[in-house]
Design a protein around this motif. Sequence first.
Motif, PDB file in Angstrom:
ATOM      1  N   MET A 138      70.815  58.343  -0.248  1.00  0.00           N
ATOM      2  CA  MET A 138      69.829  57.901  -1.217  1.00  0.00           C
ATOM      3  C   MET A 138      70.289  58.170  -2.638  1.00  0.00           C
ATOM      4  N   CYS A 139      71.432  58.852  -2.811  1.00  0.00           N
ATOM      5  CA  CYS A 139      71.957  59.143  -4.138  1.00  0.00           C
ATOM      6  C   CYS A 139      72.954  58.086  -4.578  1.00  0.00           C
ATOM      7  N   SER A 140      73.867  57.686  -3.686  1.00  0.00           N
ATOM      8  CA  SER A 140      74.883  56.685  -3.997  1.00  0.00           C
ATOM      9  C   SER A 140      74.890  55.631  -2.907  1.00  0.00           C
ATOM     10  N   GLU A 141      75.115  54.399  -3.299  1.00  0.00           N
ATOM     11  CA  GLU A 141      75.215  53.317  -2.340  1.00  0.00           C
ATOM     12  C   GLU A 141      76.524  53.409  -1.577  1.00  0.00           C
ATOM     13  N   SER A 142      76.528  52.904  -0.361  1.00  0.00           N
ATOM     14  CA  SER A 142      77.738  52.921   0.454  1.00  0.00           C
ATOM     15  C   SER A 142      78.811  52.062  -0.182  1.00  0.00           C
ATOM     16  N   CYS A 143      80.048  52.497  -0.032  1.00  0.00           N
ATOM     17  CA  CYS A 143      81.171  51.789  -0.630  1.00  0.00           C
ATOM     18  C   CYS A 143      81.475  50.513   0.157  1.00  0.00           C
ATOM     19  N   GLN A 144      81.922  49.509  -0.554  1.00  0.00           N
ATOM     20  CA  GLN A 144      82.314  48.248   0.047  1.00  0.00           C
ATOM     21  C   GLN A 144      83.714  48.361   0.645  1.00  0.00           C
ATOM     22  N   PRO A 145      84.107  47.414   1.510  1.00  0.00           N
ATOM     23  CA  PRO A 145      85.477  47.438   2.051  1.00  0.00           C
ATOM     24  C   PRO A 145      86.509  47.402   0.937  1.00  0.00           C
ATOM     25  N   GLY A 146      87.558  48.210   1.096  1.00  0.00           N
ATOM     26  CA  GLY A 146      88.579  48.319   0.064  1.00  0.00           C
ATOM     27  C   GLY A 146      88.376  49.485  -0.873  1.00  0.00           C
ATOM     28  N   TYR A 147      87.280  50.224  -0.691  1.00  0.00           N
ATOM     29  CA  TYR A 147      86.980  51.383  -1.531  1.00  0.00           C
ATOM     30  C   TYR A 147      86.782  52.604  -0.648  1.00  0.00           C
ATOM     31  N   ARG A 148      87.049  53.768  -1.200  1.00  0.00           N
ATOM     32  CA  ARG A 148      86.828  55.026  -0.504  1.00  0.00           C
ATOM     33  C   ARG A 148      85.848  55.876  -1.304  1.00  0.00           C
TER      34      ARG A 148
END
Length: 334
Positions: A138-148
């Motif tokens: 709830m603090c940060s959105e999940s990273c998209q493919p290609g990101y860590r």
Amino acid sequence: MSRYLATKRTSNILSSAIGFTINKSKIPGLKDFLLKVHPSQSPTNALLTEFWETTFGCQFFPEAENVKLCTGYENLKEINNTFTDVSELRISNNVYKAVYAIAYALHNTLACQTDGYLDNVLCSQKDILLPGERPRSMCSESCQPGYRQAQIKGRPPCCFECVQCPVGEITNMTGNLYSIECIRCPLEYWSNENHSLCVPKKVEFLSFDEDMGVILTVFSLTGVSFTVAVGMVFFYFIDTPLVKASNTELSFLLLFSLTLCFLCSLTFIGQPSKWSCMLRHTAFGITFALCMSCVLARTIAVVMAFKATVPANSPPQCSVTKANCRNKKLIIIF
């Protein structure tokens, strides 16, 4: 203490405690189904018969005279026990939803439907997580493919930044999947533009049919031709004083190394292979080092000859005619 974790009485005692409880919900049609249960539905079912006898305190085939006989007309609606109480089915409700989710998924699979039912299942309190997954932050959105996910210093673990993977590495995980490191592509593969998939490397090499390949071949063969021509001239005049004085062995070794250097450039043309890659670098390194060694040796010899001095008291040694000695001409050949 009550079965609920947070009540008015306990909140006064545990003023700073946080309690968790499973969601309370009703299973539609469950109570009507339980009230219709009867031994006549399955006379051979010993478990059902035992349940009926225990619930009503009777026996269908009494072994003693003082035991109540079961007539089969007993009514479960008149009984108030844990079997008929469906108001607190917290855990059973989750089992009910899980079974129905699997059942609908299998039904869609057998019906050859491409849409996945399990992907669209929404739970009332929490998402269904697989092993190795973590809840949605709830603090940060999940990273998209290609990101860590990169941890932010001084912030909770659920707060992170999304950093793009470097060239040659990928991440193809989305949603609740936890990806803190990028995956390096195999040797024969490379990352795509989005760094989400490893794709085969595009093989590019210098061909003999290309303009650059033709130009490099022409320059290489021209250099070899000039070097071989000079070597033949040296060999033809090998008995002359000029060739003898120029260190014949070192000169031929220099010409030979120059020829190999020109030929090594041809190994860089054409589709590379394991052996060609090993040969081209090794051969060029050896021949180039040999060529530079010959040039350095000749340079040192010339420098040492110019630094050589003739003693002042000794007359100059001449091997030419007297006329040349009178004119104080001294011929020195290096």
